[in-house]
Design a protein around this motif. Structure first.
Motif, PDB file in Angstrom:
ATOM      1  N   GLY A  94      97.558  92.015  52.226  1.00  0.00           N
ATOM      2  CA  GLY A  94      96.241  92.602  52.343  1.00  0.00           C
ATOM      3  C   GLY A  94      95.375  92.158  51.177  1.00  0.00           C
ATOM      4  O   GLY A  94      95.846  91.510  50.240  1.00  0.00           O
ATOM      5  N   PHE A  95      94.118  92.555  51.214  1.00  0.00           N
ATOM      6  CA  PHE A  95      93.234  92.082  50.148  1.00  0.00           C
ATOM      7  C   PHE A  95      92.022  92.989  50.013  1.00  0.00           C
ATOM      8  O   PHE A  95      91.663  93.714  50.941  1.00  0.00           O
ATOM      9  N   HIS A  96      91.442  92.948  48.843  1.00  0.00           N
ATOM     10  CA  HIS A  96      90.138  93.546  48.558  1.00  0.00           C
ATOM     11  C   HIS A  96      89.203  92.418  48.142  1.00  0.00           C
ATOM     12  O   HIS A  96      89.613  91.499  47.442  1.00  0.00           O
ATOM     13  N   ILE A  97      87.951  92.527  48.545  1.00  0.00           N
ATOM     14  CA  ILE A  97      86.947  91.540  48.151  1.00  0.00           C
ATOM     15  C   ILE A  97      85.831  92.265  47.424  1.00  0.00           C
ATOM     16  O   ILE A  97      85.243  93.220  47.959  1.00  0.00           O
ATOM     17  N   TYR A  98      85.554  91.800  46.215  1.00  0.00           N
ATOM     18  CA  TYR A  98      84.478  92.366  45.393  1.00  0.00           C
ATOM     19  C   TYR A  98      83.523  91.251  45.003  1.00  0.00           C
ATOM     20  O   TYR A  98      83.929  90.095  44.792  1.00  0.00           O
ATOM     21  N   ASN A  99      82.279  91.652  44.885  1.00  0.00           N
ATOM     22  CA  ASN A  99      81.273  90.672  44.501  1.00  0.00           C
ATOM     23  C   ASN A  99      81.376  90.376  43.005  1.00  0.00           C
ATOM     24  O   ASN A  99      81.828  91.197  42.214  1.00  0.00           O
ATOM     25  N   GLU A 139      78.171  92.949  32.333  1.00  0.00           N
ATOM     26  CA  GLU A 139      78.155  94.365  32.691  1.00  0.00           C
ATOM     27  C   GLU A 139      78.524  94.562  34.159  1.00  0.00           C
ATOM     28  O   GLU A 139      79.385  95.389  34.495  1.00  0.00           O
ATOM     29  N   ARG A 140      77.913  93.796  35.051  1.00  0.00           N
ATOM     30  CA  ARG A 140      78.208  93.936  36.475  1.00  0.00           C
ATOM     31  C   ARG A 140      79.615  93.458  36.803  1.00  0.00           C
ATOM     32  O   ARG A 140      80.281  93.996  37.686  1.00  0.00           O
ATOM     33  N   THR A 141      80.081  92.427  36.095  1.00  0.00           N
ATOM     34  CA  THR A 141      81.444  91.941  36.326  1.00  0.00           C
ATOM     35  C   THR A 141      82.467  92.997  35.933  1.00  0.00           C
ATOM     36  O   THR A 141      83.439  93.261  36.660  1.00  0.00           O
ATOM     37  N   LEU A 142      82.271  93.632  34.776  1.00  0.00           N
ATOM     38  CA  LEU A 142      83.176  94.703  34.356  1.00  0.00           C
ATOM     39  C   LEU A 142      83.114  95.889  35.311  1.00  0.00           C
ATOM     40  O   LEU A 142      84.127  96.551  35.589  1.00  0.00           O
ATOM     41  N   GLU A 143      81.926  96.136  35.854  1.00  0.00           N
ATOM     42  CA  GLU A 143      81.783  97.236  36.803  1.00  0.00           C
ATOM     43  C   GLU A 143      82.595  96.970  38.065  1.00  0.00           C
ATOM     44  O   GLU A 143      83.288  97.860  38.584  1.00  0.00           O
ATOM     45  N   SER A 144      82.542  95.744  38.586  1.00  0.00           N
ATOM     46  CA  SER A 144      83.334  95.404  39.768  1.00  0.00           C
ATOM     47  C   SER A 144      84.822  95.488  39.477  1.00  0.00           C
ATOM     48  O   SER A 144      85.615  95.951  40.310  1.00  0.00           O
ATOM     49  N   SER A 145      85.207  95.046  38.270  1.00  0.00           N
ATOM     50  CA  SER A 145      86.623  95.095  37.909  1.00  0.00           C
ATOM     51  C   SER A 145      87.114  96.531  37.801  1.00  0.00           C
ATOM     52  O   SER A 145      88.202  96.886  38.285  1.00  0.00           O
TER      53      SER A 145
END
Length: 724
Positions: free
Chosen positions: A69-74, A80-86
């Motif tokens: 299975g998988f999750h896809i994040y932008n 800041e936005r990268t850390l938020e997605s992580s």
């Protein structure tokens, strides 16, 4: 363009179209700008990711009874936005809470992400806290390969340390030395630019312009205008583009066909990264008896940190048949395929492999190019030229232009005796001594050996003249011997006349030593024989002149000159003067004798065989001594030219010495101003003309009286002349 995977898109193309041509205006209406940017930047990678997952789940041998299975994040272009997605992924779908996860059954064990180094840095710092493996599918970055800073990050891309060398080899192959460079504005781009510039400088390839581009600049219209103008006004027709997906996407406004194909290759890297995870899980399941599993129902949970040991030792062959190794220490240098982007008339776009660069191959064999398979996109379908200056063809050498790069130069013809048989020669090469350059100065031709030989028209003419004059001298000598008891022969010292005629005979013959191929014997004899024979002749004339003076003085009553009128005195003068010349020649031969020499400098196309005089001082000493004797004879004869005709040869001697001195005075500057075999011609001519002057002025009048006016050759006639 250069690619490390020639068949990168072939399997993926079966599932989705690897091209941006399907993005049409009517298809994107209603899509939010942020979503559109997401699609443009990640659509290919998402499709490749999902295609790999689906393909692995259908494979009964790779992960049997297990579905991935998988999750896809932008991903965003700021930390800041990268850390938020992580954090959102780590915490679950709800509120982002550090060190807490709401997901119990769908926990991920690995992260595939990091199309750029910046994203990898941002994600890796956070994920390292949880020892989560991160597989980066962006371009290889040596900073990420540091096991101390990023122990949990694995790079799918092979090391590109040889990429700069491959680029420069390609430039040299097509003779491009004026190249524009565009690179991403990050640490990897900086390193690539630095390494590429060093390699280009080592190979005399110059940077026409250099631009750095990032996604931050992509929204700046002023930057676009500046960027386009930099390319438009540059003389470079070849541009090297290096960067990651985001930076290359920002070049789409240039309608560069490299961009979508590069994205396709990046998508294939994502595809391979999914398979790397699958093979690691496959190895874990094979040794599951040694692993600790927390089984919750039908789900199997694997601690992420357990995956590291398998990823480090993982190696498998990808769908292109190439070995994939994730170990940072074993990440080998890859080969590079040279791909030709071709657009057909039906708008079909393909990448065709036309060559390969093998870093491990010997120099000169590392780049393989099939030029016949290349389709150039230029208007004339020919190889584009990208040079600061025109090519210097054979016969020319490059000359640097002051204040301009080394690639900008002018073409100067090769200097005399030099050639260049290649294009863009830095310096012409001098031909060997026995060769000379052709008219185009691109080839050395062998020089022909030449010398004054008997077959040569000039040599034949001089030899014939010398033979005729020597026969004439012998004939005069026969006349004097035949009429030796006549008054005119006896009155002019018969013995000295014989000596003079014999010496003139050998003077004519010695000129033959100067004709023919020079040998050691010829070189030793030609100048010394000439010097001794002429000294005998001139000293004999001097003795004759002295005898005229003594004969006039002896007619006076009580004169003491009568005792010098015998035959021994004149002979002694000749022997004494000749002995001095013989001693000079002996010293010359002992100290610095003449020797054969091949003159390769005088004539451009010939090697002139001649004799080196050894010592020019000795040579001119010999000539000077003869000149002193000739001047003394001329002076004495001039002062006694008005004595009674019965005893007087002074007028004839005066005129003969005038001719003799004139010839040899003219000889000196002429001899110095000529080169090669013409020097020999000048010397032979001087020998023959001066000897002919002595023979004609002294003996021809006497032969005329003896043979044609015998009535004047009687004693009474001589007495009448004395009374007169």
């Amino acid at each position: 363009m250069l690619g490390s995977e020639v068949g990168a898109c072939r399997q993926l193309l079966k599932w989705f179209k690897c091209d941006n041509s399907e993005w049409k205006e009517d298809e994107i209406n209603g899509i939010a700008p942020d979503a559109l940017r997401w699609f443009l930047r990640h659509y290919y990678q998402v499709l490749a990711f999902m295609f790999a997952i689906e393909e692995i789940n259908r494979n009964p041998n790779l992960l049997p009874n297990v579905s991935l299975g998988f999750h896809i994040y932008n991903a965003y272009q700021n930390d800041e936005r990268t850390l938020e997605s992580s954090l959102m992924w780590l915490s679950g779908q709800g509120q982002t809470i550090p060190n807490y996860s709401c997901e119990r059954q769908r926990k991920s064990v690995v992260v595939i992400g990091g199309a750029t180094s910046e994203l990898t840095f941002s994600m890796g710092t956070l994920l390292e806290l949880y020892k989560l493996p991160q597989i980066s599918y962006g371009l290889f970055d040596p900073l990420i390969s540091d096991p101390l800073q990023f122990p949990s990050v694995y790079q799918m891309a092979p090391s590109d340390t040889s990429l700069r060398l491959a680029m420069v080899r390609l430039m040299l192959h097509f003779q491009w030395n004026w190249v524009g460079v565009i690179a991403s504005d990050d640490s990897r781009g900086e390193k690539f630019l630095r390494d590429l510039q060093e390699e280009m400088a080592r190979n005399d390839v110059c940077v026409a312009f250099m631009e750095k581009i990032t996604t931050r600049k992509s929204s700046n219209k002023e930057f676009y205008q500046y960027f386009v103008l930099s390319i438009a006004f540059s003389e470079a027709n070849v541009i090297v583009i290096y960067g990651d997906t985001n930076s290359l996407l920002s070049l789409a406004f240039v309608e560069n066909p490299v961009v979508p194909k590069t994205l396709c290759l990046t998508s294939y890297t994502v595809y391979t990264a999914v398979y790397a995870v699958a093979w690691a899980l496959h190895e874990i399941f094979l040794v599951r008896s040694e692993m600790e599993f927390n089984i919750d129902g039908d789900n199997r949970t694997i601690p992420p940190r357990k995956l590291h040991s398998f990823l480090k030792n993982l190696q498998f062959n990808n769908s292109a048949g190439k070995l994939v190794v994730l170990d940072k220490k074993r990440n080998s240098v890859t080969n590079y395929d040279v791909l030709n982007y071709v657009t057909f008339s039906n708008d079909t776009e393909v990448l065709i492999k036309v060559g390969e660069f093998i870093p491990q191959a010997p120099l000169g064999q590392d780049l393989i190019i099939q030029e016949h398979a290349i389709t150039w996109s230029t208007r004339n379908k020919k190889l584009p030229q990208s040079r600061c200056s025109k090519v210097c063809g054979p016969g020319f050498q490059k000359k640097a232009q002051e204040g301009r790069p080394v690639c900008c130069f002018s073409c100067d013809p090769c200097p005399d005796r030099h050639i260049s048989n290649q294009t863009d020669a830095d310096q012409c090469v001098k031909c060997p001594e026995d060769q000379y350059p052709n008219q185009e100065r691109n080839q050395c031709l062998p020089k022909m050996m030449t010398f004054l030989e008997y077959d040569d028209p000039m040599g034949m003419a001089l030899a014939s003249i010398a033979a005729c004059l020597s026969l004439l001298t012998a004939l005069v000598l026969w006349v004097f011997v035949r009429y030796k008891n006549t008054p005119i022969v006896r009155a002019n010292n018969r013995d000295l006349s014989y000596i003079l005629l014999i010496s003139l005979f050998f003077c004519f013959l010695c000129s033959l030593l100067f004709i023919g191929r020079p040998t050691a014997a010829h070189c030793l004899l030609r100048q010394t024989t000439f010097g001794v024979m002429f000294t005998v002749a001139v000293s004999t004339i001097l003795a004759k002149t002295i005898i005229v003076v003594l004969a006039f003085r002896a007619t006076r009553p009580g004169s003491r000159s009568r005792k010098w009128m015998g035959s021994r005195a004149p002979i002694s003068v000749v022997l004494f003067c000749t002995l001095i010349q013989v001693m000079l020649c002996a010293i010359w031969l002992l100290l610095s004798p003449p020797f054969p020499e091949a003159d390769t400098h005088t004539d451009r196309e010939h090697i002139i065989l001649g004799c080196n005089e050894g010592s020019l001082i000795a040579f001119y000493f010999v000539l000077s001594y003869m000149g002193v004797l000739a001047l003394a004879s001329f002076t004495v004869a001039f002062f006694v030219r008005n004595l009674p005709d019965a005893f007087n040869e002074a007028k004839f001697i005066t005129f003969s010495m005038l001719v003799f001195c004139s010839v040899w005075i003219t000889f000196l500057p002429t001899y110095q101003s000529t080169k090669g075999k013409m020097m020999i011609v000048v010397e032979i001519f001087s020998i023959l003309s001066s000897s002919t002057g002595l023979l004609a002025c002294i003996f021809i009048p006497k032969c005329y009286v003896i043979l044609l006016q015998p009535h004047r050759n009687i004693k009474n006639s001589l007495k009448n002349n004395v009374k007169a």
